[in-house]
Scaffold this active site. Structure first.
Site, PDB file in Angstrom:
ATOM      1  N   ASP A 114       0.814  -1.220   0.000  1.00  0.00           N
ATOM      2  CA  ASP A 114       0.000   0.000   0.000  1.00  0.00           C
ATOM      3  C   ASP A 114       0.850   1.275   0.000  1.00  0.00           C
ATOM      4  O   ASP A 114       2.017   1.256   0.400  1.00  0.00           O
ATOM      5  CB  ASP A 114      -0.891   0.041   1.254  1.00  0.00           C
ATOM      6  N   ASP A 115       0.218   2.355  -0.413  1.00  0.00           N
ATOM      7  CA  ASP A 115       0.681   3.744  -0.237  1.00  0.00           C
ATOM      8  C   ASP A 115       1.757   4.216  -1.218  1.00  0.00           C
ATOM      9  O   ASP A 115       2.288   5.308  -1.077  1.00  0.00           O
ATOM     10  CB  ASP A 115       1.167   4.015   1.205  1.00  0.00           C
ATOM     11  N   HIS A 165      -6.326   3.237  -3.936  1.00  0.00           N
ATOM     12  CA  HIS A 165      -6.194   3.453  -2.479  1.00  0.00           C
ATOM     13  C   HIS A 165      -6.496   4.923  -2.140  1.00  0.00           C
ATOM     14  O   HIS A 165      -5.956   5.460  -1.188  1.00  0.00           O
ATOM     15  CB  HIS A 165      -4.775   3.059  -2.056  1.00  0.00           C
ATOM     16  N   HIS A 169      -5.559   9.656   0.866  1.00  0.00           N
ATOM     17  CA  HIS A 169      -5.345   8.789   2.031  1.00  0.00           C
ATOM     18  C   HIS A 169      -5.915   9.419   3.311  1.00  0.00           C
ATOM     19  O   HIS A 169      -5.319   9.388   4.375  1.00  0.00           O
ATOM     20  CB  HIS A 169      -3.843   8.491   2.215  1.00  0.00           C
ATOM     21  N   HIS A 258       3.568  -2.326   3.203  1.00  0.00           N
ATOM     22  CA  HIS A 258       3.608  -0.967   2.652  1.00  0.00           C
ATOM     23  C   HIS A 258       4.910  -0.740   1.892  1.00  0.00           C
ATOM     24  O   HIS A 258       5.983  -0.990   2.432  1.00  0.00           O
ATOM     25  CB  HIS A 258       3.479   0.064   3.777  1.00  0.00           C
TER      26      HIS A 258
END
Ligand SMILES: [Zn+2]
Length: 304
Positions: A114-115, A165, A169, A258
């Site tokens: 993620d991210d 995503h 955020h 991540h």
């Protein structure tokens, strides 16, 4: 004389018949032989049809079911590639999932990151996955895709799945139009950069009740959570990170890691050893769409 000729005729007649008979047979054999060789030099399509037909007829053994599933997956991936879209099976559209339940405890596992895209770490993760011939799923942030499109594009060209995503955020409650914009803008930048239109979504922080997840479900996205949290954002030692993942991993599981959002040295350090451990335990790595497709096929076969 007359008698002799007659005799000769009688004598020669069977010889001639035999000679021409065998010549004829030889010619026939050659013609039939050539006729058989030509159709057996198969075009890809003929071969595929033959394989499909045999799989359908004898689907009662485990090996053949596996073969059938692989074929289905391959043809589906080809189709998806041509369309530039990774269509997820209908039964998962608009649903929230944290794992699947594979038949026969098929040891499949999905690594998710993620991210990103993020300077340095995303490429380090991609390098490790490439070295180990592992495909993963990357839930990217729209704003990061805008800042690092080259890295974002590499996720797709390396054969991984890219997914949504949100743009910012955010964790706080968003009104419906802002929630929609978070999803739609990210979908568009992913499409613009990679040519892929995703319909997989993971909510930031796993927050399901602040707007974006509900909007994603209404747009027939699958909302993908996880079953094994590496807790890598706490920057644990690599051995602890691996322990976190292995302890909660099971066939059909989804691992959360991540590649962006901060310092990810421990994730990068732990990843090769984690992959090794999974392989030693007999796991194979799948992307989220592959995982959903495999389960969908199993459910379809089981319900026949
Ligand atoms: Zn996140």
């Amino acid at each position: 004389m007359k008698k002799q000729i007659k005799v000769r005729k009688v004598k020669n007649k069977p010889f001639r018949i035999t000679k021409f008979f065998w010549l004829g047979v030889a010619a026939l054999v050659m013609i039939v032989g050539i006729g058989m060789i030509i159709p057996f030099k198969p075009s890809a399509n003929t071969l595929e049809l033959a394989v499909n037909a045999s799989s359908l007829k004898t689907i009662d053994t485990k090996g053949q079911i596996e073969g059938f599933k692989t074929q289905m997956l391959d043809s589906w991936q080809e189709e998806a590639k041509l369309k530039g879209i990774l269509e997820i099976p209908k039964r998962y559209q608009g649903m929230t999932l944290n794992a699947v339940k594979p038949n026969n405890k098929d040891k499949i596992i999905a690594l998710t990151f993620d991210d990103g895209p993020w300077p340095k770490y995303t490429e380090q993760v991609l390098d490790i996955l490439k070295t180990n011939n592992v495909k993963g799923t990357f839930f990217v942030i729209g704003n990061n895709m805008k800042n690092l499109p080259v890295v974002g594009k590499r996720i797709v060209t390396d054969g991984h799945t890219i997914a949504n995503h949100t743009w910012h955020h955010w964790y706080h409650r968003l009104n419906p139009s802002v929630a929609a914009k978070e999803i739609n803008d990210t979908e568009e930048i992913i499409y613009k950069v990679t040519g892929v239109r995703t319909n997989l979504f993971r909510p930031p922080g796993g927050v399901l009740g602040n707007g974006p997840a509900a909007y994603a479900r209404s747009k027939k996205y699958s909302v993908i959570m996880w079953s094994a949290d590496s807790n890598d954002y706490k920057r644990p030692a690599a051995s602890r990170l691996i322990g976190n993942v292995m302890r909660f991993s099971k066939p059909g599981g989804i691992v959360l890691m991540h590649d962006g959002g901060g310092v990810r040295d421990s994730t990068v350090k732990a990843l090769p050893e984690m992959i090794k451990k999974f392989k030693q335990q007999g796991y194979r790595f799948v992307t989220i769409p592959e995982m959903l497709e495999l389960e969908d096929q199993q459910l379809a076969i089981a319900s026949k």
